[in-house]
Every structure is written in C-alpha cells, then in structure tokens.
Design a protein around this motif. Structure first.
Motif, PDB file in Angstrom:
ATOM      1  N   PRO A  35      11.013 -26.755 -14.144  1.00  0.00           N
ATOM      2  CA  PRO A  35      11.834 -25.552 -13.976  1.00  0.00           C
ATOM      3  C   PRO A  35      12.646 -25.617 -12.684  1.00  0.00           C
ATOM      4  O   PRO A  35      12.192 -26.178 -11.681  1.00  0.00           O
ATOM      5  CB  PRO A  35      10.799 -24.421 -13.937  1.00  0.00           C
ATOM      6  CG  PRO A  35       9.625 -24.976 -14.681  1.00  0.00           C
ATOM      7  CD  PRO A  35       9.589 -26.442 -14.356  1.00  0.00           C
ATOM      8  N   LEU A  36      13.815 -25.036 -12.714  1.00  0.00           N
ATOM      9  CA  LEU A  36      14.696 -25.085 -11.554  1.00  0.00           C
ATOM     10  C   LEU A  36      14.167 -24.229 -10.398  1.00  0.00           C
ATOM     11  O   LEU A  36      14.411 -24.543  -9.235  1.00  0.00           O
ATOM     12  CB  LEU A  36      16.101 -24.651 -11.952  1.00  0.00           C
ATOM     13  CG  LEU A  36      16.859 -25.705 -12.769  1.00  0.00           C
ATOM     14  CD1 LEU A  36      17.931 -25.072 -13.643  1.00  0.00           C
ATOM     15  CD2 LEU A  36      17.462 -26.747 -11.839  1.00  0.00           C
ATOM     16  N   ASP A  37      13.459 -23.156 -10.708  1.00  0.00           N
ATOM     17  CA  ASP A  37      12.842 -22.327  -9.669  1.00  0.00           C
ATOM     18  C   ASP A  37      11.899 -21.342 -10.346  1.00  0.00           C
ATOM     19  O   ASP A  37      11.797 -21.306 -11.579  1.00  0.00           O
ATOM     20  CB  ASP A  37      13.893 -21.597  -8.818  1.00  0.00           C
ATOM     21  CG  ASP A  37      14.813 -20.714  -9.644  1.00  0.00           C
ATOM     22  OD1 ASP A  37      14.324 -19.744 -10.242  1.00  0.00           O
ATOM     23  OD2 ASP A  37      16.030 -20.997  -9.702  1.00  0.00           O
ATOM     24  N   ALA A  38      11.254 -20.530  -9.538  1.00  0.00           N
ATOM     25  CA  ALA A  38      10.276 -19.561 -10.052  1.00  0.00           C
ATOM     26  C   ALA A  38      10.786 -18.129  -9.994  1.00  0.00           C
ATOM     27  O   ALA A  38      10.023 -17.188 -10.218  1.00  0.00           O
ATOM     28  CB  ALA A  38       8.972 -19.670  -9.265  1.00  0.00           C
ATOM     29  N   GLY A  39      12.084 -17.949  -9.704  1.00  0.00           N
ATOM     30  CA  GLY A  39      12.629 -16.602  -9.606  1.00  0.00           C
ATOM     31  C   GLY A  39      12.598 -16.066  -8.193  1.00  0.00           C
ATOM     32  O   GLY A  39      12.011 -16.664  -7.283  1.00  0.00           O
ATOM     33  N   THR A  40      13.250 -14.912  -7.995  1.00  0.00           N
ATOM     34  CA  THR A  40      13.301 -14.270  -6.681  1.00  0.00           C
ATOM     35  C   THR A  40      12.936 -12.798  -6.822  1.00  0.00           C
ATOM     36  O   THR A  40      12.634 -12.326  -7.919  1.00  0.00           O
ATOM     37  CB  THR A  40      14.707 -14.389  -6.067  1.00  0.00           C
ATOM     38  OG1 THR A  40      15.627 -13.604  -6.842  1.00  0.00           O
ATOM     39  CG2 THR A  40      15.182 -15.834  -6.048  1.00  0.00           C
TER      40      THR A  40
END
Length: 398
Positions: A225-230
């Motif tokens: 995944p590109l990131d886990a969110g903010t």
C-alpha cells in the motif's frame, strides 16, 4: 419567476434537457430566476479545439465584500435506457412525495434551493451586506475543460474576487445533514505500455511476452500500500482498471500490452511525488526476472492524464462553522466533515478561495429514476438560507 419556491425552481430546471454539452435552456431558466432579484447575469461560451463549445453563467448581486460564491452545474448525464424510467426523465413528475428527473439531485436540486434561499432572504431582509455570485457551468459532467476552469479564469481576469464558496453537489449519503465535504482526494491516471516481442506460443524462446511483466507491474503498483491514511484522509488507493493487448488469437504472444490505472491520493502526496514513486515501482517491476528469468528488462512507455487533481483540505472556520451550524439548527444532525468520494469542480475553485460542498442526498444520482424527496428541497432551502445569514454575519465581524 418568483424563485422563492424550490420545488417550482427544480421542476422548471429538470424540464430543460441539458445533457452535456447541451445547454438545453437550463441557464436561461436560471437567468430568469436571478435577474428579477437584482443579479447582473453574464453568459460565457468557452471553446477549445477538439472539445464541444460550452455555455456557462456568472451572476453577481452586490458590488462590495464580503463576497460569497455559490457554484454548480446545470448539465446532466445521459438518461440511459429511457424505457427503464417509471417517470419521464425530463418531466419533473411528483409521485409519492418524490420529484423524478435527470439532475434532480445532481445537481439542479442544489441550484434550485440556493436560488430559493437567496430569493427569500431578499424578500425578508433585502440584499446581503456584501455580494453573492452564482458560478454555473454546463461542463461538469463532461470533459470539464470549457466549464468552471475557464469561467473562473474569465471572472478573475475582470476583477472578481471571492472570500468563500459553497458548491451544491449532493454530499449526503443517507439523509440531509449527514456530511459536508471539506476537501477532496487527489486523482491521477496513468497508461503504461509494455513492449515485448511478438511470436508463436509454441516457440516462446523466439518471443518475449509483455504480459509476464504486466502481471508483475500490476502487483507492484498496488502492493505494498502507498500509505496508511492521514487524520483527514483515507489511505491512498491505486486501482488497475484495464490490461489490454488487443490480441484475439490464443496462439500468438502479443507484441505489447497496455495497463491503465487510477490513484486517489491523500495529503501525504503531491502529484509530482506520487508520480516519482510510481515510476520507481514501474522500473523495479520491469527489471524483475521472476516471470522472465534471464531476460533483460522490458521497455515501457508511460503517459499521464492531462489534468491530474491535487489533493486539498479547506481550513476556514467561518465557512465551515456557518454551514455546520445551520445544518445542525435545521435538521438536528451534526454533519461529518469528510473528504471521501470522487472529484468535483471544487478542485478548481480551491485555487481562488476556501470551498466546501453541501447539497442533497446523492443515492440516486446518475441512476434510472433519479429523484429527490420534495420535503428535502424545503429543508435544504432552509439550511442554505440560515447559512447565508450566518456567513455574512461572521464575515462582517471577522
């Protein structure tokens, strides 16, 4: 027309068959609503080679600040199978407490309610101490080239400046008061063409199947995944939407394969940083020899979509609190402040002023039998009316 009745306003707008790029009479109807209220109405037809001409409307009431913009679109998507509709898509029939018609919620309903709200405000209190403008395009459901972008550029070039904007898109998932959109994820699309060597499937050593690399590329783009969110946005998500060789023969190794993908990204990324990360992944995937042992890396071409959308988040307490407070007072609901969903023309407006979105319940938008509860039209008009009063009060005291 008096314009104080949102049901009458919407019915008149729905009866205009304004399927993109046709104006269909919808902007003329809106002009007829706004002109008697004192709005100076201007119509702009925007053009660009290779795209249809689009009619747009800009109307302003008042000459001083603070200046509030209401933005939206009168164009609608095609009706699809007209025989599947239980009510004619441009008849604005009312049945069972619902008004049916293409554009009922997306988004002629929002325009109808805002026009009614300002008409009632003028009738009761006179014009606001400041300015209100309508920025309405006929190209939101189309390429979005000759619509809001050019209308904003044109208005700004002639000296228009705005302090805040409300976009009347349908933002509520279940009932009025559920959700305000205070930002949008960014969006970017890419097209990767991987070049191999065409040949007979019985002689694979004489060919080089690009689909082997395509399988690795698809996985590399989506994983990890590109990131886990903010705090304000969900995780960035990439979807591969097509893998195509154009090959119809089962005994031919194709010469090339094209993958298309779209990414909806959060505020950890810019368009530029995201593109750099995806290129890094593509380079690594094409060099991966798992499915092509002993082979040199395949060559690929990458084309990005021409109009990527940057992520944005509106942080303007006066705007957000005026709207959320009005919603809570009228409905009793505390709206969720959200950045979910697709893109809208707010992505262009955010470069000129703070912008939020709030409109009707969007469950039937783009569907057969698109419809809106008649009661919701009155409720949304009340919300918009209270928002108008509170925003100008807050802006005057700022």
């Amino acid at each position: 027309m008096a314009a104080t009745d949102p049901v009458e306003n919407l019915g008149t707008l729905i009866r205009c068959p304004s399927v993109t790029p046709a104006e269909g009479g919808a902007l003329s109807v809106l002009e007829a609503m706004l002109s008697p209220l004192g709005f100076a109405v201007e119509r702009l037809t925007a053009s660009e080679a290779g795209t249809p001409d689009i009619e747009n409307l800009y109307a302003r009431l008042g000459q001083t600040g603070p200046h509030l913009m209401f933005a939206g679109h009168t164009d609608v998507v095609p009706v699809g199978d007209i025989a599947a509709w239980t009510h004619a898509p441009f008849a604005a029939d009312i049945a069972g407490g619902m008004m049916y018609g293409r554009g009922a919620v997306d988004m002629k309903g929002g325009i109808a309610c805002f026009a009614a709200a300002i008409a009632r405000h003028i009738e009761k209190h006179g014009a606001p101490q400041g300015s209100i403008s309508f920025l309405i395009t006929g190209d939101e459901e189309g390429p979005a080239i000759n619509g809001t972008v050019k209308l904003l550029e044109w208005a700004a070039a002639k000296g228009e400046r705005w302090d805040a904007c409300l976009v009347g898109e349908p933002t509520n998932p279940d009932q009025l008061g559920d959700m305000i959109k205070i930002g949008r994820r960014g969006s970017i699309s890419g097209f990767v063409t991987v070049h191999g060597v065409q040949g007979h499937v019985a002689y694979p050593h004489l060919a080089d199947n690009p689909l082997r690399a395509a399988a690795v590329i698809a996985q590399a783009l989506m994983h990890p995944p590109l990131d886990a969110g903010t705090e304000n946005f969900p995780p960035t998500n990439l979807e591969v939407t097509t893998i195509d060789t154009g090959n119809t023969a089962t005994n031919v190794i194709p010469a090339k394969v094209t993958l298309a993908f779209n990414v909806r990204f959060n505020d950890l990324w810019s368009v530029e940083s995201l593109q750099a990360e995806l290129i890094r992944r593509l380079d690594a995937a094409c060099a991966d020899g798992t499915l092509r042992p002993g082979r040199a890396p395949l060559r690929y071409d990458l084309r990005w979509s021409e109009r990527p959308s940057q992520v944005f988040l509106t942080k303007n307490d006066a705007l957000v609190s005026s709207l959320s407070g009005a919603i809570e007072t009228v409905t009793g609901n505390t709206p969720k402040l959200s950045t979910t969903g697709g893109t809208s023309d707010a992505r262009f407006i955010k470069d000129y002023c703070p912008v939020v979105e709030f409109g009707l319940v969007g469950q039937t938008m783009h569907m057969v039998d698109e419809r809106v509860a008649v009661a919701d039209l009155e409720t949304l008009t009340e919300i918009y009316g209270l928002f108008l009063a509170r925003w100008f009060e807050n802006a005057a005291s700022a």
